[in-house]
Write an enzyme that holds these catalytic residues in place. Structure first.
Site, mmCIF file in Angstrom:
data_model
loop_
_atom_site.group_PDB
_atom_site.id
_atom_site.type_symbol
_atom_site.label_atom_id
_atom_site.label_comp_id
_atom_site.label_asym_id
_atom_site.label_seq_id
_atom_site.Cartn_x
_atom_site.Cartn_y
_atom_site.Cartn_z
ATOM 1 N N GLU A 259 -33.466 -10.242 45.178
ATOM 2 C CA GLU A 259 -32.792 -9.346 46.103
ATOM 3 C C GLU A 259 -33.198 -9.848 47.476
ATOM 4 O O GLU A 259 -34.383 -9.907 47.788
ATOM 5 C CB GLU A 259 -33.313 -7.937 45.825
ATOM 6 C CG GLU A 259 -32.436 -6.845 46.347
ATOM 7 C CD GLU A 259 -33.267 -5.888 47.141
ATOM 8 O OE1 GLU A 259 -33.954 -5.071 46.531
ATOM 9 O OE2 GLU A 259 -33.237 -5.999 48.372
ATOM 10 N N CYS A 296 -34.413 -2.637 52.588
ATOM 11 C CA CYS A 296 -33.330 -3.559 52.240
ATOM 12 C C CYS A 296 -31.986 -2.930 52.586
ATOM 13 O O CYS A 296 -30.997 -3.615 52.786
ATOM 14 C CB CYS A 296 -33.317 -3.859 50.752
ATOM 15 S SG CYS A 296 -34.940 -4.004 50.047
#
Lengths: 520, 520
Positions: A259, A296
């Site tokens: 990720e 994120c």
């Protein structure tokens, strides 16, 4: 470090935690792993695999719950060490601990329910013409030992016992974790909680190892090791793509679930701005500055049509942002990168600085809000690079088509949020199919910074937000990343694994000849 | 060629079908695609994607059924062209057509059932402490346009309208197919059947295109095109790994589902040999020589402990093999590679030739059975390379441990078969966990050459049998390869896709707060 049941002081260089607030080095000194340590960990993981994957559901679920309990039992020592190393405040760390523990317990439920095994049975048809049909049964089995790289921004929930570890262990995969150098003390404490649970659950020691790395060699060696069958990673795009390359060039390529980066576009529609531009502006800054913007899913890009509504939003956001206190960032290195990213935007000749937050000291990040035109944004791909921290860029669009053009030009993202009123529904409906292709999660009238650990959560998205948009790293679907199907043809009952036996001892949901049949 | 609704004569070089039996060139001459043709096909596929993926289940299912019917309606013209181009006999081609049609119809059922959408709903909990839980819903959506490479060995079932095309279309992905140069006439006929179904179903033309390639540029360009989001391939290891490399080096890497090579070990246990060595030997030769041995699941490796049982098996196999007629291979090139592979084994100083089948003429493959020791096999990795055709290698093992050592040394495989009697169960049970790690399908007392199209079929396996062992290319699970999850947070009902609406208009099975709830 923990190499199976052993606690080992590494001999390859020195690693020290650093106080995020002051930059001072913390005791004790940790040592980096050698290649032999790496080899030992992988060998033990491989040796443990068959025993571990064949544990019954209750044993494996109880093991995950024991890890959760052991983490709680570390008490304030863990919270304080984590606060010092990460610079994050107590409520956040306590909340993150709660999430970490909750995640392990949720995966224990997933293991007990066993739906992830996707058991399918197509019974034999000995009389079928022109050829008889054999008895066919399938289930998912774990891929093998998994390498997990701890993330800097979630020292608990996405690190040593975080989502990747929880989902891999739930799937039946031993884990070799690589501690993030930003929080070695936290990593060691959490690693000890897992190691204790391995021992008390009577599992083979190789189910878990934790390595420190004084450089990059051990992390890269881990991905290259032939016994490792998948990789979980949360971090930078550079780091993630480097691991993807190593994994693709192996003799046996393996999946990498990295990720990496996302600017999480937020699209403000006309009706919503008309109704509540000010409220959205304030809420936006709250989301932007949460945890020093180190999520994120931080809202790094705002899109809206030019007009009064956008101006009101900008004024409200600017006013709120000016009052935002600077917060300590995770590491001096991350702080430095953030400052460079902000400076680049501030110095960009097509970008105006809308507002800055309060200045801070040492390694505190000062929030920043910028604006540019859709024309300038489309002309310069650098403007869609993530600036990790509480910096965001507003893109003024002359009309609806320009909003669409900007979305079209975006790379893959973890989330997109749309702010709408009922009058915006028709226009929102038109944009949704495009958003579905660009992101893993679409939100209405909110921001992506809260990532619920649930069954329907997708924390994933097309490249480069993740290396593999077919999966999620948060939520129960994450277990699927570490599984592969195996089919059994005409095996006598005595040789079938319990999961696919007619007697269904684990009471699993099954697909019988294509029809779902629940356990009870 | 078919570029959307247009039928186009390619201008880039000439491609002709070849009579597999005689090597003579067939009429008509087909032309290869230009880069513009490739670009047009990908553009049309991309444009068609949103409309196609949002078709209701009935429309999409009926479309798949229309393709099946149109293929049947081609009648004997298709069967004869396919026989000529492939050298395969009529019963095989008619059987393969049945499988192709059945596969399309099975995927129509999968589309109607909608279980593949994996709908999950976690309802909001506005009163949860410390934070409310949002409304979260998820479903699988198709990844985007898919490139499908036709296989030489299944000119119908794994080519233009084969498994990869059927599963991609079922998932909601437009397909750009690259015809295999070994059967251009067959490809054109099948392509016309799909094109006709696209038109009669009222779908956008870009849902399907078919390109010929006079070299490798178009196939490689297809994998590199930014609008293509996944690749299905069945063929050689060299071809598959070349495509994997292109896909990994794209700006946006994409998944490649390449099914490449497998020698499908068959392990003969002591009890089974004692009971029926002769019968197994005969059945083995039947499987080995079926379709000139040109199956991905052909039994290319036999393992057994030395002894009287193995000798009886070998005598029976040798006797049967000597009587096996040579059969025409798919292409002169494949025949040549087969001859080279067989010669290399025959000339290997650690390999003995047990028997050869009857010699043939032109491009007919002559069956071959070889034997070696486990020691020699373990010493030379070349001995586990696939020889595509009816050639197999028996490995004599001094004891049980040597059998295990050989299995340990094997690369990933599509299938493994074990032949056992009841007295072998304990020993088989010990070996099963190892086999699970090496293969996608385990069979008892049979051979892998029949691949049932079913729900529980896994035609996949660890690298290098496939590029991605997390999936299958045969059976209904194949649809999962072309899907990715998307999550919807707090969307008003008016904006939710039908699949995840509370009212559940498509009557889908759903996971409500983690509990499976069937449609009725």
């Amino acid at each position: 470090m923990f190499i199976g049941a052993r606690a080992v002081q590494g001999t390859q260089g020195e690693i020290r935690g650093i106080s995020a607030a002051t930059g001072e080095k913390l005791d004790p000194a940790f040592g980096g792993a050698t290649k032999d340590d790496l080899d030992d960990s992988c060998r033990l993981a491989d040796e443990a695999f068959d025993t571990y994957r064949n544990t019954d559901p209750e044993t494996r679920a109880a093991f995950l719950e024991a890890i959760a309990q052991n983490i709680l039992d570390l008490g304030d020592e863990l919270v304080e060490r984590c606060m010092t190393e990460s610079g994050l405040p107590r409520p956040r760390i306590e909340g993150e601990r709660g999430r970490t523990v909750g995640q392990l317990r949720l995966f224990a439920q997933v293991v007990r329910a066993g739906r992830y095994l996707d058991v399918r049975i197509d019974p034999a048809m000995p009389d079928r013409q022109p050829l008889p049909r054999p008895d066919l049964r399938s289930r998912m089995i774990p891929v093998g030992p998994v390498a997990v790289f701890g993330a800097s921004n979630f020292p608990l929930a996405f690190s040593v016992a975080g989502g990747d570890t929880a989902s891999a262990l739930a799937a039946g995969c031993p884990v070799v974790a690589k501690a993030h150098s930003a929080h070695p003390g936290t990593s060691e404490l959490v690693g000890s909680a897992i190691q204790k649970a391995v021992a008390s659950s009577g599992l083979p020691e190789g189910v878990f190892s934790l390595l420190f790395d004084s450089g990059r060699e051990i992390g890269q060696g881990l991905v290259a090791d032939h016994r490792i069958k998948a990789v979980g990673f949360t971090g930078s795009r550079g780091g993630g793509t480097a691991l993807m390359k190593i994994a693709a060039e192996r003799k046996e390529p393996i999946p990498v679930y990295a990720e990496m980066s996302s600017i999480n576009p937020v699209i403000l529609f006309e009706g919503a701005l008309k109704e509540r531009a000010e409220a959205i502006g304030k809420a936006f800054v709250g989301s932007l500055t949460l945890g020093a913007g180190q999520f994120c899913t931080n809202p790094g890009l705002i899109l809206a049509e030019e007009g009064e509504g956008l101006n009101t939003f900008l004024s409200a956001a600017a006013e709120t942002l000016k009052e935002a206190a600077a917060s300590t960032m995770l590491t001096p290195g991350i702080h430095q990168s953030y400052c460079q990213g902000v400076e680049a935007l501030a110095g960009h000749n097509q970008v105006e600085t809308v507002a800055r937050g309060k200045a801070g000291e040492n390694f505190q990040g000062q929030a920043a809000l910028f604006a540019t035109s859709s024309e300038a944004f489309l002309a310069d791909p650098h403007l869609q690079e993530e600036v990790f921290g509480s910096s965001s860029l507003v893109v003024r669009c002359p009309d609806r088509d320009a909003v669409r053009d900007v979305v079209e030009a975006l790379e893959g993202q973890l989330t997109a949020a749309i702010h709408i009123a009922e009058s915006d529904y028709p226009q929102a409906k038109e944009l949704l199919p495009l958003l579905e292709k660009k992101v893993g999660r679409i939100l209405v009238n909110g921001f992506g910074t809260g990532v619920e650990v649930a069954h329907a959560m997708v924390h994933g998205g097309p490249y480069p937000s993740t290396a593999d948009g077919r999966s999620t790293s948060v939520g129960t679907m994450a277990i699927d990343r570490f599984l592969r199907p195996v089919s059994y043809q005409d095996l006598p009952d005595a040789l079938l694994p319990d999961d696919v036996k007619d007697s269904n001892p684990h009471k699993l949901e099954r697909l019988m000849d294509g029809k779902a049949v629940l356990a009870d």
